[in-house]
Design an enzyme around this catalytic site. Structure first.
Site, mmCIF file in Angstrom:
data_model
loop_
_atom_site.group_PDB
_atom_site.id
_atom_site.type_symbol
_atom_site.label_atom_id
_atom_site.label_comp_id
_atom_site.label_asym_id
_atom_site.label_seq_id
_atom_site.Cartn_x
_atom_site.Cartn_y
_atom_site.Cartn_z
ATOM 1 C CB CYS A 245 9.396 -4.810 2.839
ATOM 2 S SG CYS A 245 11.058 -4.543 3.457
ATOM 3 C CG HIS B 230 7.891 4.917 14.380
ATOM 4 N ND1 HIS B 230 8.284 3.654 14.690
ATOM 5 C CD2 HIS B 230 6.900 4.758 13.462
ATOM 6 C CE1 HIS B 230 7.563 2.769 14.017
ATOM 7 N NE2 HIS B 230 6.711 3.426 13.261
ATOM 8 C CE LYS C 82 -2.241 -1.768 3.582
ATOM 9 N NZ LYS C 82 -1.853 -3.186 3.482
ATOM 10 C CB ILE C 83 3.441 2.550 2.315
ATOM 11 C CG1 ILE C 83 2.430 2.610 3.479
ATOM 12 C CG2 ILE C 83 4.394 3.738 2.381
ATOM 13 C CD1 ILE C 83 3.023 2.405 4.865
ATOM 14 C CD GLU D 158 11.294 2.808 16.375
ATOM 15 O OE1 GLU D 158 11.874 3.057 15.304
ATOM 16 O OE2 GLU D 158 10.051 2.797 16.484
ATOM 17 C CG ASP E 31 6.815 -7.060 -2.904
ATOM 18 O OD1 ASP E 31 6.639 -8.245 -2.560
ATOM 19 O OD2 ASP E 31 6.176 -6.121 -2.423
ATOM 20 N NE ARG F 192 7.243 -1.742 12.695
ATOM 21 C CZ ARG F 192 6.338 -0.846 12.332
ATOM 22 N NH1 ARG F 192 6.698 0.254 11.710
ATOM 23 N NH2 ARG F 192 5.054 -1.032 12.594
ATOM 24 C CG ASP G 166 9.469 8.084 10.647
ATOM 25 O OD1 ASP G 166 9.563 9.118 11.347
ATOM 26 O OD2 ASP G 166 8.457 7.358 10.649
HETATM 27 P P1 NAI Z 1 1.765 -3.824 2.893
HETATM 28 O O1 NAI Z 1 1.537 -5.109 3.606
HETATM 29 O O2 NAI Z 1 0.658 -3.224 2.110
HETATM 30 O O3 NAI Z 1 3.024 -3.994 1.905
HETATM 31 C C1 NAI Z 1 4.202 -4.621 2.268
HETATM 32 C C2 NAI Z 1 4.865 -5.133 1.008
HETATM 33 O O4 NAI Z 1 6.128 -5.687 1.379
HETATM 34 C C3 NAI Z 1 4.060 -6.245 0.313
HETATM 35 O O5 NAI Z 1 3.914 -5.959 -1.049
HETATM 36 C C4 NAI Z 1 4.911 -7.475 0.533
HETATM 37 O O6 NAI Z 1 4.824 -8.396 -0.535
HETATM 38 C C5 NAI Z 1 6.303 -6.856 0.604
HETATM 39 N N1 NAI Z 1 7.290 -7.748 1.179
HETATM 40 C C6 NAI Z 1 7.107 -8.808 2.004
HETATM 41 N N2 NAI Z 1 8.286 -9.421 2.228
HETATM 42 C C7 NAI Z 1 9.214 -8.740 1.521
HETATM 43 C C8 NAI Z 1 10.612 -8.898 1.320
HETATM 44 N N3 NAI Z 1 11.286 -9.930 1.881
HETATM 45 N N4 NAI Z 1 11.258 -8.014 0.536
HETATM 46 C C9 NAI Z 1 10.587 -6.991 -0.061
HETATM 47 N N5 NAI Z 1 9.268 -6.808 0.063
HETATM 48 C C10 NAI Z 1 8.590 -7.669 0.856
HETATM 49 O O7 NAI Z 1 2.311 -2.819 3.993
HETATM 50 P P2 NAI Z 1 2.273 -1.226 3.966
HETATM 51 O O8 NAI Z 1 0.986 -0.754 4.521
HETATM 52 O O9 NAI Z 1 2.710 -0.741 2.643
HETATM 53 O O10 NAI Z 1 3.386 -0.887 5.060
HETATM 54 C C11 NAI Z 1 4.755 -1.185 4.839
HETATM 55 C C12 NAI Z 1 5.491 -1.003 6.154
HETATM 56 O O11 NAI Z 1 5.474 0.366 6.549
HETATM 57 C C13 NAI Z 1 4.846 -1.726 7.354
HETATM 58 O O12 NAI Z 1 5.249 -3.067 7.427
HETATM 59 C C14 NAI Z 1 5.354 -0.948 8.529
HETATM 60 O O13 NAI Z 1 6.545 -1.554 8.986
HETATM 61 C C15 NAI Z 1 5.689 0.419 7.932
HETATM 62 N N6 NAI Z 1 4.865 1.490 8.516
HETATM 63 C C16 NAI Z 1 5.512 2.550 9.086
HETATM 64 C C17 NAI Z 1 4.806 3.599 9.628
HETATM 65 C C18 NAI Z 1 5.508 4.789 10.226
HETATM 66 O O14 NAI Z 1 4.850 5.611 10.895
HETATM 67 N N7 NAI Z 1 6.791 4.956 10.029
HETATM 68 C C19 NAI Z 1 3.338 3.573 9.646
HETATM 69 C C20 NAI Z 1 2.751 2.444 8.961
HETATM 70 C C21 NAI Z 1 3.501 1.433 8.436
#
Ligand code: NAI
Length: 344
Positions: free
Chosen positions: A202, A292, A154-155, A260, A174, A231, A255
């Protein structure tokens, strides 16, 4: 009316949860402390606990919550790597907010990149001191540069759209490529070799821990910029620091940071920081650290609040838990959710 024990409260959390709690017929008691072994007992006499991304929800914390009658723990965040899902399975339902504003995080990532590349924090400090010189403020155009995006969920896909808007070339890595996304997928090695900017989107898992390490950094272009809004432990911070010191890495936008938990979200301005890697990173003029906060927009807070309260209401009303996660489904295995609407 059910009673909620709310851990790790910040003023902005309280503002939004107070606004909506009556709509979901719950009472909320707010605690400043994090959820951890020592504080889990506070949840006694409550119907549910609410926790955040930097709470320490290990096996012991889970067991104390369980012994004190807690059967549902609502995370007001997307990530759940701070929860021992194995310990929770069969005891406490873990619900989360899978998406609250992917735009917030993607926009913060690009905001950090622009700030660092165009040296905006430094320029801001200068003009506040009526220093209007431009020496050492030379940046570079993003247009025409290649950005490598790790994780196209999504992001990541919103970040890709923004980068395309800047006229950047995009490649991505990915293991589960999106079929409906117009982007060139390459191996992680190829991405490292090609990219002027690398952005992590990821989740943190066993296979992504330290995905940016000494080896992958050695493959990167000189002067590469790295952005991490996902992360902290996706990056080996010591390897990052070495890369910055040797000038292999041109800049880092962080971030998140692997250790952290003891620092982020707290005011440590009058304390000695016993983390030499963190202080070294913050001390470098080509590193930008935020605490964060990529998620922190009004829109995201509103969505976090409404989804968390809905998750709890669904549990209390005996409904399906759409946003439940467990040790099985988190690893792609079948759990009870498909048959019974709940993981166990
Ligand atoms: P999402 O689940 O929609 O997308 C994650 C993507 O990572 C998926 O397409 C998945 O296939 C891929 N992925 C899985 N294993 C992988 C690997 N080994 N190598 C590369 N890609 C891989 O998650 P979304 O919503 O896009 O969020 C991504 C990350 O952002 C979250 O896991 C979270 O850690 C982080 N996040 C950080 C925030 C902040 O405030 N800094 C807030 C919200 C999320």
């Amino acid at each position: 009316m059910e009673k909620i024990c709310f851990y790790n409260t910040k003023p902005y959390d309280k503002k939004y949860f107070e606004k909506y709690k009556d709509d979901f017929s719950v009472e909320i008691e707010y605690f400043r402390g994090k959820l951890r072994e020592k504080t889990a007992v506070l949840a006694k006499d409550y119907d549910a606990a609410v926790a955040f991304v930097n709470d320490d929800i290990n096996e012991e914390t889970i067991n104390i919550l369980y012994e004190n009658g807690i059967r549902i723990l609502a995370l007001r965040c997307a990530g759940f790597n701070n929860v021992d899902l194995e310990a929770a399975y069969g005891k406490i339902h873990i619900v989360r907010v899978p998406a609250y504003s992917p735009y917030a995080v993607a926009e913060h990532a690009i905001g950090m990149l622009l700030s660092l590349v165009r040296k905006i924090p430094r320029a801001y400090n200068r003009t506040r001191d009526y220093n209007f010189t431009l020496n050492s403020l030379v940046g570079f155009d993003l247009h025409g540069k290649t950005v490598g995006v790790i994780g196209t969920g999504k992001i990541g896909r919103i970040f890709i759209d923004i980068c395309k808007g800047f006229g950047m070339n995009v490649c991505a890595y990915d293991p589960y490529p999106a079929k409906d996304l117009d982007v060139e997928y390459v191996s992680i090695e190829e991405l490292c070799k090609r990219s002027d900017v690398i952005s992590l989107h990821c989740p943190l898992t066993d296979s992504t821990r330290y995905i940016i390490n000494k080896r992958t950094i050695s493959l990167m272009k000189n002067n590469v910029y790295i952005i991490n809004t996902s992360r902290g432990a996706l990056i080996d911070s010591e390897a990052l620091l070495e890369g910055l010191k040797s000038e292999k890495i041109g800049g880092a936008c962080l971030d998140v940071y692997e250790d952290e938990t003891d620092f982020f979200y707290e005011d440590k301005s009058d304390k000695v920081i016993h983390d030499d890697v963190l202080t070294s990173l913050i001390g470098m003029n080509n590193v930008l650290v935020t605490s964060h906060q990529a998620f922190l927009t009004n829109e995201a807070l509103e969505n976090i609040t409404l989804t968390t309260l809905q998750n709890l209401r669904d549990y209390f009303d005996g409904k399906e838990l759409t946003n439940e996660v467990c040790v099985k489904c988190a690893n792609g295995e079948a759990c009870e959710k498909e048959n019974h609407g709940r993981c166990f």
